[in-house]
Design a protein around this motif. Structure first.
Motif, short mmCIF file in Angstrom:
data_model
loop_
_atom_site.label_atom_id
_atom_site.label_comp_id
_atom_site.label_asym_id
_atom_site.label_seq_id
_atom_site.Cartn_x
_atom_site.Cartn_y
_atom_site.Cartn_z
N GLU A 1 -3.18 9.04 -17.63
CA GLU A 1 -1.61 9.35 -17.31
C GLU A 1 -1.95 10.68 -16.60
O GLU A 1 -2.18 11.89 -17.13
CB GLU A 1 -0.93 9.47 -18.66
N LEU A 2 -1.88 10.62 -15.23
CA LEU A 2 -1.87 11.81 -14.54
C LEU A 2 -0.45 12.74 -14.80
O LEU A 2 0.42 12.01 -14.91
CB LEU A 2 -2.22 11.59 -13.05
N LYS A 3 -0.72 13.94 -14.58
CA LYS A 3 0.59 14.68 -14.59
C LYS A 3 0.68 15.73 -13.35
O LYS A 3 -0.35 15.96 -12.61
CB LYS A 3 0.51 15.80 -15.99
N GLY B 1 0.59 18.64 -11.17
CA GLY B 1 -0.29 19.77 -11.23
C GLY B 1 -1.82 19.27 -11.45
O GLY B 1 -2.66 20.33 -11.00
N ASP B 2 -1.99 18.17 -11.76
CA ASP B 2 -3.37 17.71 -12.09
C ASP B 2 -3.97 17.63 -10.71
O ASP B 2 -3.36 17.05 -9.74
CB ASP B 2 -3.42 16.30 -12.78
N LYS B 3 -5.49 17.57 -10.55
CA LYS B 3 -6.08 17.68 -9.36
C LYS B 3 -6.02 15.94 -9.20
O LYS B 3 -6.47 15.24 -10.29
CB LYS B 3 -7.49 18.03 -9.59
N PRO C 1 -7.52 12.52 -8.38
CA PRO C 1 -8.80 11.93 -8.46
C PRO C 1 -9.21 11.47 -6.82
O PRO C 1 -8.49 10.97 -5.99
CB PRO C 1 -8.56 10.52 -8.96
N GLN D 1 -7.96 5.09 -12.06
CA GLN D 1 -7.91 6.49 -12.24
C GLN D 1 -6.41 6.97 -12.19
O GLN D 1 -6.15 8.10 -12.77
CB GLN D 1 -8.76 7.29 -11.23
N TYR D 2 -5.50 6.20 -11.52
CA TYR D 2 -4.24 6.76 -10.98
C TYR D 2 -3.49 6.29 -12.12
O TYR D 2 -2.18 6.33 -11.98
CB TYR D 2 -4.07 6.83 -9.55
N ASN E 1 -3.59 18.66 -5.34
CA ASN E 1 -2.76 18.63 -6.59
C ASN E 1 -1.66 17.55 -6.31
O ASN E 1 -1.17 17.38 -5.72
CB ASN E 1 -2.53 19.78 -7.12
#
Length: 164
Positions: free
Chosen positions: A12-14, A16-18, A20, A111-112, A136
């Protein structure tokens, strides 16, 4: 059922995360990586299947608005689990002027957090991401209406760019 739940909760990407990194083949058999678009806005959209009604509508909507997106200094990348050859046919048939990336292993899609794994069949969920020029995640769409999505992306892209 537990397998579905585990997949839904993975990666679970948020905001501000880099984002992938990835290296995937496009419809022409060229390797495309996210880092080659450093200093650009990237619209990364995942979709279930080439040549299905919703996916065709979404892809053609990106096609029809590509000049506006380019004017917004954005690059469009579509990703599904379809093969490079399937992408080539789909892109040619609908004259798609952007890269379609083949994620046959489903690694990038996973990954996403966009993989739906039903065990007998896997496909990408209709999720999209706006990635800023620093790499980001700037915006996440987990619920996409193919008919209206591009309009939402362009509006959000403008708002994000206005904040810079």
């Amino acid at each position: 059922m537990f397998g579905l739940l585990a997949t839904a909760q993975a990666a679970e990407l948020k905001i501000g995360d880099k984002a992938p990194e990835f290296n995937l083949l496009n419809q022409a058999g060229e390797t495309i990586s996210l880092n080659q678009y450093n200093d650009k806005w990237v619209v990364l959209y995942f979709y279930p299947k080439n040549d299905t009604p919703g996916c065709t509508e979404e892809a053609c909507s990106f096609r029809d608005n590509i000049n506006r997106l380019i004017a917004q200094k954005a690059v469009v990348l579509g990703v599904s689990l379809d093969s490079q050859e399937s992408h080539a046919d789909f892109a040619k048939k609908h004259e798609l002027p952007f890269n379609l990336l083949a994620d046959e292993s489903a690694e990038v899609t996973k990954q996403y957090g966009a993989l739906l794994d039903l065990k007998v069949i896997k496909f990408a969920k209709r999720h999209s991401f706006i990635i800023d020029p620093k790499g980001n995640i700037a915006k996440i769409y987990r619920s996409v209406n193919p008919k209206e999505h591009v309009r939402d992306v362009m509006k959000d892209l403008k708002a994000l760019q206005d904040r810079e």
